[in-house]
Write a protein that holds these residues in place. Structure first.
Motif, mmCIF file in Angstrom:
data_model
loop_
_atom_site.group_PDB
_atom_site.id
_atom_site.type_symbol
_atom_site.label_atom_id
_atom_site.label_comp_id
_atom_site.label_asym_id
_atom_site.label_seq_id
_atom_site.Cartn_x
_atom_site.Cartn_y
_atom_site.Cartn_z
ATOM 1 N N LEU A 39 0.642 -1.141 -0.083
ATOM 2 C CA LEU A 39 -0.073 0.028 -0.123
ATOM 3 C C LEU A 39 1.169 1.178 -0.073
ATOM 4 C CD1 LEU A 39 -2.820 1.565 0.610
ATOM 5 C CD2 LEU A 39 -2.386 1.141 2.849
ATOM 6 N N GLN A 40 0.917 2.020 -1.278
ATOM 7 C CA GLN A 40 2.027 2.890 -1.189
ATOM 8 C C GLN A 40 1.573 4.194 -2.056
ATOM 9 O OE1 GLN A 40 5.358 1.521 -3.671
ATOM 10 N NE2 GLN A 40 6.545 3.582 -3.320
ATOM 11 N N THR A 41 1.853 5.328 -1.566
ATOM 12 C CA THR A 41 1.409 6.625 -2.108
ATOM 13 C C THR A 41 2.185 6.785 -3.366
ATOM 14 O OG1 THR A 41 0.263 7.323 -0.027
ATOM 15 C CG2 THR A 41 0.837 8.997 -1.684
ATOM 16 N N VAL A 42 1.936 6.925 -4.544
ATOM 17 C CA VAL A 42 2.564 7.073 -5.755
ATOM 18 C C VAL A 42 2.689 8.522 -6.093
ATOM 19 C CG1 VAL A 42 2.708 6.698 -8.124
ATOM 20 C CG2 VAL A 42 1.839 4.966 -6.531
ATOM 21 N N SER A 43 1.515 9.208 -6.068
ATOM 22 C CA SER A 43 1.651 10.758 -6.179
ATOM 23 C C SER A 43 0.776 11.396 -5.315
ATOM 24 C CB SER A 43 1.544 10.891 -7.664
ATOM 25 O OG SER A 43 0.384 10.600 -7.932
ATOM 26 N N SER A 44 1.083 12.746 -5.227
ATOM 27 C CA SER A 44 -0.320 13.609 -4.418
ATOM 28 C C SER A 44 -0.276 14.991 -5.085
ATOM 29 C CB SER A 44 0.115 13.664 -2.922
ATOM 30 O OG SER A 44 1.531 13.977 -2.813
ATOM 31 N N THR A 45 -1.412 15.313 -5.410
ATOM 32 C CA THR A 45 -1.789 16.741 -5.969
ATOM 33 C C THR A 45 -2.898 17.463 -5.131
ATOM 34 O OG1 THR A 45 -3.391 15.620 -7.384
ATOM 35 C CG2 THR A 45 -1.251 15.903 -8.362
ATOM 36 N N VAL A 46 -2.862 18.611 -5.308
ATOM 37 C CA VAL A 46 -3.792 19.686 -4.568
ATOM 38 C C VAL A 46 -4.319 20.131 -5.981
ATOM 39 C CG1 VAL A 46 -4.127 21.747 -3.051
ATOM 40 C CG2 VAL A 46 -2.275 20.111 -2.842
ATOM 41 N N LYS A 47 -6.146 20.364 -5.506
ATOM 42 C CA LYS A 47 -6.862 20.841 -6.530
ATOM 43 C C LYS A 47 -8.110 21.410 -5.828
ATOM 44 C CE LYS A 47 -5.882 17.482 -10.247
ATOM 45 N NZ LYS A 47 -6.334 16.254 -10.917
ATOM 46 N N ILE A 165 0.029 -0.684 6.393
ATOM 47 C CA ILE A 165 -0.363 0.711 6.976
ATOM 48 C C ILE A 165 0.864 1.581 5.799
ATOM 49 C CG2 ILE A 165 0.075 2.218 8.873
ATOM 50 C CD1 ILE A 165 -0.521 -0.212 10.516
ATOM 51 N N SER A 166 0.349 2.537 5.547
ATOM 52 C CA SER A 166 1.194 3.480 4.581
ATOM 53 C C SER A 166 1.075 4.924 5.605
ATOM 54 C CB SER A 166 0.793 3.757 3.342
ATOM 55 O OG SER A 166 1.280 4.670 2.757
ATOM 56 N N HIS A 167 2.213 5.594 5.887
ATOM 57 C CA HIS A 167 2.567 6.708 6.536
ATOM 58 C C HIS A 167 3.402 7.741 5.601
ATOM 59 C CE1 HIS A 167 4.226 9.305 9.686
ATOM 60 N NE2 HIS A 167 3.225 9.448 9.975
ATOM 61 N N CYS A 168 2.760 8.720 5.439
ATOM 62 C CA CYS A 168 3.375 9.864 4.504
ATOM 63 C C CYS A 168 3.506 11.132 5.183
ATOM 64 C CB CYS A 168 2.735 9.698 3.133
ATOM 65 S SG CYS A 168 2.802 8.537 2.142
ATOM 66 N N ASN A 169 4.516 11.737 4.948
ATOM 67 C CA ASN A 169 4.561 13.260 5.381
ATOM 68 C C ASN A 169 4.856 14.032 4.063
ATOM 69 O OD1 ASN A 169 4.469 12.995 8.082
ATOM 70 N ND2 ASN A 169 6.787 12.329 7.908
ATOM 71 N N LEU A 170 3.950 15.148 3.710
ATOM 72 C CA LEU A 170 3.748 15.874 2.383
ATOM 73 C C LEU A 170 4.292 17.252 3.001
ATOM 74 C CD1 LEU A 170 0.469 14.462 1.073
ATOM 75 C CD2 LEU A 170 2.723 13.681 0.377
ATOM 76 N N VAL A 171 4.956 18.059 2.165
ATOM 77 C CA VAL A 171 5.169 19.400 2.373
ATOM 78 C C VAL A 171 4.637 20.161 1.107
ATOM 79 C CG1 VAL A 171 6.913 21.084 2.556
ATOM 80 C CG2 VAL A 171 7.340 18.815 3.409
ATOM 81 N N GLN A 182 7.448 14.668 -0.607
ATOM 82 C CA GLN A 182 6.644 13.469 -0.343
ATOM 83 C C GLN A 182 7.689 12.422 0.384
ATOM 84 O OE1 GLN A 182 3.510 12.033 -2.848
ATOM 85 N NE2 GLN A 182 4.225 9.930 -2.315
ATOM 86 N N VAL A 183 7.365 11.962 1.481
ATOM 87 C CA VAL A 183 8.299 10.896 2.319
ATOM 88 C C VAL A 183 7.344 9.834 3.017
ATOM 89 C CG1 VAL A 183 10.165 10.311 3.937
ATOM 90 C CG2 VAL A 183 10.129 12.563 2.735
ATOM 91 N N CYS A 184 7.459 8.803 2.459
ATOM 92 C CA CYS A 184 6.454 7.577 2.703
ATOM 93 C C CYS A 184 7.041 6.625 3.353
ATOM 94 C CB CYS A 184 5.723 7.037 1.496
ATOM 95 S SG CYS A 184 4.720 8.383 0.804
ATOM 96 N N ASP A 185 6.385 5.886 4.371
ATOM 97 C CA ASP A 185 6.950 4.505 4.906
ATOM 98 C C ASP A 185 5.843 3.525 4.871
ATOM 99 O OD1 ASP A 185 8.388 3.045 6.737
ATOM 100 O OD2 ASP A 185 7.665 3.783 8.692
ATOM 101 N N LEU A 186 6.179 2.239 4.824
ATOM 102 C CA LEU A 186 5.263 1.254 4.753
ATOM 103 C C LEU A 186 5.259 0.236 5.731
ATOM 104 C CD1 LEU A 186 2.865 -0.234 2.859
ATOM 105 C CD2 LEU A 186 4.741 -1.322 1.474
ATOM 106 N N LYS A 187 4.331 -0.306 6.266
ATOM 107 C CA LYS A 187 4.402 -1.428 7.256
ATOM 108 C C LYS A 187 3.399 -2.279 7.003
ATOM 109 C CE LYS A 187 5.761 1.645 11.064
ATOM 110 N NZ LYS A 187 5.535 2.353 12.104
ATOM 111 N N THR A 188 3.570 -3.658 7.469
ATOM 112 C CA THR A 188 2.819 -4.577 7.364
ATOM 113 C C THR A 188 2.636 -5.545 8.518
ATOM 114 O OG1 THR A 188 2.972 -4.732 4.891
ATOM 115 C CG2 THR A 188 1.898 -6.572 5.927
#
Length: 190
Positions: A39-47, A165-171, A182-188
């Motif tokens: 479970l990974q955040t590939v990209s993020s955008t604001v709209k 569980i996916s945990h991301c910090n976005l600036v 964007q910095v992400c961490d993955l745990k299972t």
């Protein structure tokens, strides 16, 4: 039948059963061993920045953060995940959430889901000093947490519960509201 022939037949049956047991053990430890779903955040955008003015003099400012989540199943069996929730925090305060319905990922399959999260600025403003400081620096740091519990069923009999569980910090840059980092961490958990 002689005793010798009976002894050969019993030995052959024991050998065949032992061989089947060894092959099953090797397959259970290699091919059929549950692997962690991704479970990974590939990209993020604001709209969609929008404002509303409500009486008496209450201003609401909202924007949509769209996360593209990669769901990947490396197992040789289908992964049936339950309701997935995606939460967004600012300074440890919940500012947005999204719940996706349960579904099934096929064996060795993957899918990218667009997860639009409506963020409420009035929740950001609860920490007025922090948001003002972030705006003056031109960066807003938010945190996302996505959780995907599910079950892998092998041969229709053996079930293994997994929790990704996916945990991301976005600036986010301000006022452009683009994702700068964007910095992400993955745990299972098994």
């Amino acid at each position: 039948m002689s005793k010798r022939n009976i002894c050969y037949m019993v030995s052959a049956i024991i050998f065949i059963l032992l061989a089947i047991f060894m092959i099953a053990l090797i397959l259970a430890q290699t091919v059929f061993k549950p692997k962690h779903p991704i479970l990974q955040t590939v990209s993020s955008t604001v709209k969609g920045v929008s404002t509303n003015v409500l009486p008496p003099f209450q201003v609401q400012l909202n924007f949509t953060l769209t996360l593209e989540m990669l769901l990947e199943n490396p197992n040789v069996a289908d992964f049936e995940y339950k309701t997935m929730e995606n939460l967004v925090y600012y300074m440890d305060r919940l500012v947005g959430n999204l719940t996706l319905p349960s579904s099934t990922l096929p064996a060795k399959g993957s899918v990218i889901l667009a997860c639009p999260l409506l963020l409420q600025i009035d929740q950001f403003v609860a920490n007025l000093g922090d948001i003002v400081q972030d705006i003056l620096h031109g960066k807003i740091v938010i945190e996302t947490k996505a959780r995907m519990p599910g079950v892998i069923t092998l041969l229709g009999i053996f079930k293994t519960r997994l929790d990704s569980i996916s945990h991301c910090n976005l600036v986010l840059g301000f006022p452009s509201m683009v994702v700068l980092e964007q910095v992400c961490d993955l745990k299972t958990k098994l």
